[in-house]
Design a protein around this motif. Structure first.
Motif, PDB file in Angstrom:
ATOM      1  N   VAL A  51       0.850  -1.184   0.000  1.00 18.17           N
ATOM      2  CA  VAL A  51       0.000   0.000   0.000  1.00 18.17           C
ATOM      3  C   VAL A  51       0.890   1.240   0.000  1.00 18.17           C
ATOM      4  N   VAL A  52       0.567   2.190  -0.852  1.00 15.99           N
ATOM      5  CA  VAL A  52       1.328   3.438  -0.929  1.00 15.99           C
ATOM      6  C   VAL A  52       1.102   4.231   0.357  1.00 15.99           C
ATOM      7  N   PHE A  97      -0.389   8.525  -8.563  1.00 16.16           N
ATOM      8  CA  PHE A  97      -0.533   7.571  -7.465  1.00 16.16           C
ATOM      9  C   PHE A  97      -0.766   8.366  -6.198  1.00 16.16           C
ATOM     10  N   ASP A 101      -3.276   3.689  -2.252  1.00 12.86           N
ATOM     11  CA  ASP A 101      -3.333   2.827  -3.441  1.00 12.86           C
ATOM     12  C   ASP A 101      -2.704   1.474  -3.135  1.00 12.86           C
ATOM     13  N   HIS A 102      -3.367   0.391  -3.535  1.00 16.78           N
ATOM     14  CA  HIS A 102      -2.820  -0.955  -3.418  1.00 16.78           C
ATOM     15  C   HIS A 102      -2.134  -1.273  -4.738  1.00 16.78           C
ATOM     16  N   LEU A 103      -0.836  -1.581  -4.677  1.00 19.60           N
ATOM     17  CA  LEU A 103      -0.048  -1.791  -5.889  1.00 19.60           C
ATOM     18  C   LEU A 103       0.690  -3.118  -5.866  1.00 19.60           C
ATOM     19  N   ARG A 125      -2.419  -1.503 -10.463  1.00 21.10           N
ATOM     20  CA  ARG A 125      -3.337  -0.974  -9.453  1.00 21.10           C
ATOM     21  C   ARG A 125      -4.731  -1.416  -9.889  1.00 21.10           C
ATOM     22  N   GLU A 128      -5.690  -1.652 -13.597  1.00 17.52           N
ATOM     23  CA  GLU A 128      -4.827  -0.769 -14.391  1.00 17.52           C
ATOM     24  C   GLU A 128      -3.386  -1.275 -14.378  1.00 17.52           C
TER      25      GLU A 128
END
Length: 144
Positions: A51-52, A97, A101-103, A125, A128
Motif C-alpha cells: 500500500v502506498v 498515485f 493505493d494498493h499496488l 493498481r 490498471e
C-alpha cells in the motif's frame, strides 16, 4: 606552548566545521556508479505488493538528478522506496498515485542510502497496468 595552542585551535576549528555541516544536512555518500537504465538489472527483478504510504518528488541520482516521482510502499516485509520515472513525464501521461493505493510492482532491487529500493518496470493498481520500462530498464514513457 604556541604549537600546542595552534594544534588545539585547529582541532577545535575542524570540529566546529563538522558540526555545522551535519546541522546543514550535508551528506557525504558514495555516488551511484550507474544511473537510469544502466542501474536496472533484470537479474535483480522482484515483485513487491503493498500500500502506498507516501508520494514524493525529488531530484534523484537514479534519474540523472532529474526530479522524479517516488513511492513509499508498505509491504509485508517492511517499507520500500519505489523509483518511478521523471515527474514531468508521469504528469504528461496523467499517471497519478496516491496514499492508500494498493499496488503490485515489478522492478529491479538495488541498494541506495543503506536501504533496498526498487526501480519500477511495471505497476498494477486494480485492473490498471502501468508499463514504465522495458525488460532492460529503458524508460518507455515519453512526454507528450
Amino acid at each position: 606552548m604556541k604549537l600546542s595552542s595552534l594544534l588545539l585551535g585547529g582541532i577545535f576549528g575542524v570540529a566546529v566545521l563538522a558540526v555545522l555541516l551535519v546541522i546543514a544536512g550535508v551528506r557525504f555518500e558514495r555516488p551511484l556508479t550507474s544511473q537510469g537504465a544502466a542501474l536496472y538489472n533484470p537479474a535483480n527483478e522482484i515483485v513487491v505488493k503493498g500500500v502506498v504510504e507516501d508520494v514524493q518528488e525529488f531530484s534523484c541520482p537514479v534519474g540523472d538528478w532529474e526530479v522524479g516521482t517516488h513511492l513509499t510502499l508498505k509491504t509485508e516485509d517492511g517499507v520500500m522506496r519505489i523509483h518511478l520515472a521523471p515527474s514531468r513525464i508521469l504528469r504528461s501521461q496523467k499517471i497519478i498515485f496516491a496514499p492508500g493505493d494498493h499496488l503490485s510492482v515489478v522492478g529491479s532491487k538495488f541498494r541506495y542510502r543503506g536501504s533496498s529500493d526498487v526501480i519500477a518496470r511495471n505497476l498494477t493498481r486494480g485492473s490498471e497496468d502501468f508499463i514504465i520500462r522495458d525488460r532492460e530498464g529503458k524508460l518507455l514513457l515519453v512526454q507528450q
